[in-house]
Structure formats: C-alpha cells, structure tokens
Scaffold this active site. Sequence first.
Site, PDB file in Angstrom:
ATOM      1  N   ASN A 269       7.861  17.702  65.997  1.00  0.00           N
ATOM      2  CA  ASN A 269       8.979  16.806  65.681  1.00  0.00           C
ATOM      3  C   ASN A 269      10.160  17.524  65.016  1.00  0.00           C
ATOM      4  OD1 ASN A 269       7.384  14.800  66.643  1.00  0.00           O
ATOM      5  ND2 ASN A 269       7.174  13.688  64.712  1.00  0.00           N
ATOM      6  N   LYS A 270      10.026  18.810  64.707  1.00  0.00           N
ATOM      7  CA  LYS A 270      11.083  19.482  63.941  1.00  0.00           C
ATOM      8  C   LYS A 270      12.100  20.150  64.856  1.00  0.00           C
ATOM      9  CE  LYS A 270       8.365  18.064  60.801  1.00  0.00           C
ATOM     10  NZ  LYS A 270       8.396  17.486  59.501  1.00  0.00           N
TER      11      LYS A 270
END
Length: 379
Positions: A184-185
């Site tokens: 998700n980063k």
Amino acid sequence: MNAPRYLKFAGPVIDEATIAGVGDVLRSGQLTSGPWVQKFEAALSSFCGGRPARAVTSATAAVEVALQLCGIGPGDEVITSAQSFFTVLNMIVKVGATPVFVDCDPITRNLDLKAAAAAITPRTRAIVPTHWPGSLVDMDALHALAKRHRLRVIEDAALVLGSRWKGRAVGAFGDLVTFSFHPNKNITSIEGGALIVNGDDEARRVEALRFHGITYLPDRTRDVAFPGGKFNLPDVNARIGTAQMARLPEFLAQRRALVDRYFERFAADPACELPPRPDGDDGQSWNMWSILLPLDRLTLTRSGFREALDARGIGSGVSYEALHLSTLGRRYGYGEGDFPVTERIARATVTLPLHAALTPDDVDRVCAAVAAIISSARR
Ligand SMILES: *Cc1c(COP(=O)(O)O)cnc(C)c1O
C-alpha cells in the site's frame, strides 16, 4: 452493462521486468539476504543523501530495531501521536517502554509539537512522530525540541517516501527514520521496510539487531550479546524493491496528479473536510487521500457510507483508529475525551482510492459516488 472495475483503495504497480527479475533471483540460488539487499540499501541510501540505510522485513521491524538501537526499554517513556498506526504503540510496548500519547493537528493530522513538549518528563527518551501524506511534521521545530531535551527522534515515515522538507528528502537528515514497503505504500518490496541511521557504527548495530543479535568473532565463531530479532530482508524482496525505487519519481507524479484531480472535483462540492491543499509543487508525496465525513449532517454512519461505496465497486480504508482508545492503549490509563482531535478524525475519516494504477476517470467515479451517497443521506 458490465459492472465497473473494482477500485481498491491502495495497491502496487509491478511491471513484467520486475517479475522476470524475481525469476532470476530464484534461479540464482541466493534467496535470502544477498547482493540485492545491498543494491536496495545503496539505492535507498543514495536517495537519503548518503546516510546509511538498512533493509528489514517491515517498517514495524524497523521501528522495533530503532527503539532497541536507542537502548529504550522498561522505565522509559516514548512520546507519540494518538492518530497513527498500531505499529508505534505496539513496538513501544514490545520493547518494554511506556507509550505517552499526545493529540494531533486538526488539519495536517501530524503530532502536536506543543503537546509533545508539554508531555516531556525526566523519563522521556524519544519522540516517534508519524508523517502524514501531504504535510510533514515541522522538522525544524521537532528536531530543535529533541535537541533541547536530548531526546532521540524516530520518524515514522512509512507513508512519505519521496516527501521533501525545504528541498531535502525525508530520510536525508534528522536522527532515525523508518520506511515501509508494504504494497500500500509509495513503493513496495511486498513486505519490507528500512531504517535510516546516523553512521556506520549504528548501521553495524542494526545488522546485528536484525539478525539474531549475532556479531562475528575473529576466530570465525559468533557471539550474541543482545537478544536480536530475525528481520533481514530476502533478496527476492530486495530485487522488487530495487526496481520499484527506479520508478518512485513516476509513481509520485501519478499520485500527485490524481490528488490534484481530487482537490478539483471536491472543490465543487466541499461536503467533506479535505487535507491541506498543496501550493504548487511543494515537495509532498501523497500516499493516501483521506477525507472527514460530515457525520453530524448525515443520516448514514461511516460504516454505512463505506458499504455504499463498496456497493459501487469502490474500496476504502480507515486511517487511523485512535491508538489511545484501543484495548492496549486503554491499559495505559487513556480513555474517551483525552485527545479530541484524534478522536474526531478517528470517527469521521475515510481513505479513498489512491495509487499509481488509478486513472483520472477513476477519481471522477469515486468523487461522483461520494457526492451521490452524501447528498442522498443529508439530514
Ligand atoms: C504501513 C505503516 C506502518 C507499518 O508498515 P509495515 O511495513 O507494514 O510494518 C507503520 N506506520 C505507518 C504510519 C504506516 O502507514
């Protein structure tokens, strides 16, 4: 009509060359930490102004190792924001220290530095601020405060790889800085994280802390003086992370363009509270786009709102629940009403889709859905 594509709220972009590169690593026979970890660390270090970078299996591991590197343990207090991810609370508790929460700024959601200053006691050893996408903690004020009180700073920069403060990259200055490469980063190594440290001596200690606490003796035997963990990153992950680092500028630009679109679309109907709008290219990276719902003017709960988004094929998240109101946080004596800003954000925040695989049309679809759901639920 076909159902529209489901829009995840976060996710990575992994190209075919990277997938082929993983195959090469698997065929090389060097699967766990090896040459690709060194390449990944070199890329991270060069991005962080040449400061040493050490890869670990997650940002959570990086925070744990950072606390251990500072010698923080039982009897020590660590100041952190109640509006952050579970990592900071968990790792402070895990090393035996006491978490001391402070509230956050209502607009930027960053830790309130005045409240942090007021929370310092003779037992305080460190401040762990979480940087929010779109605006960093005031780095000058933060480091001045830490210096004045001889505190360590562990910046939780999981969300802000690529953000800059007065032209310098997060990680290129300060004390200890942790990054996450969870999918998700801003970039991913699938699971993975890194710790940026102050010099070779700290880097060597991190190498021991991430690998059983082992140090190597001249007679080619090993010793352990501290119960280290097992946090070394495999080469397969480092291969992916290295390829992702090369695409970071492109990913950041894509996210930035999508955020500009969100600001434009929401400007027409600002029924929600938005993050602070950047002024030109202000050097901020955008990992998340989180709004605050006007819940007191809606007949819907947040969870009802998220269900309605889901029904339209749109994913969402909550970043973050109030740490001091978690079962673990309450064990330290905290309760409802302690941190009103954090609590209001925790109740009303919704993270909408934002990642490099989205298109401007996807953003328009999300905005139209949000507007429709809100207007049909107005009191
Ligand atoms: C994702 C995240 C973490 C944890 O990262 P992992 O690599 O999954 O351990 C920590 N802090 C913040 C603010 C995050 O968003």
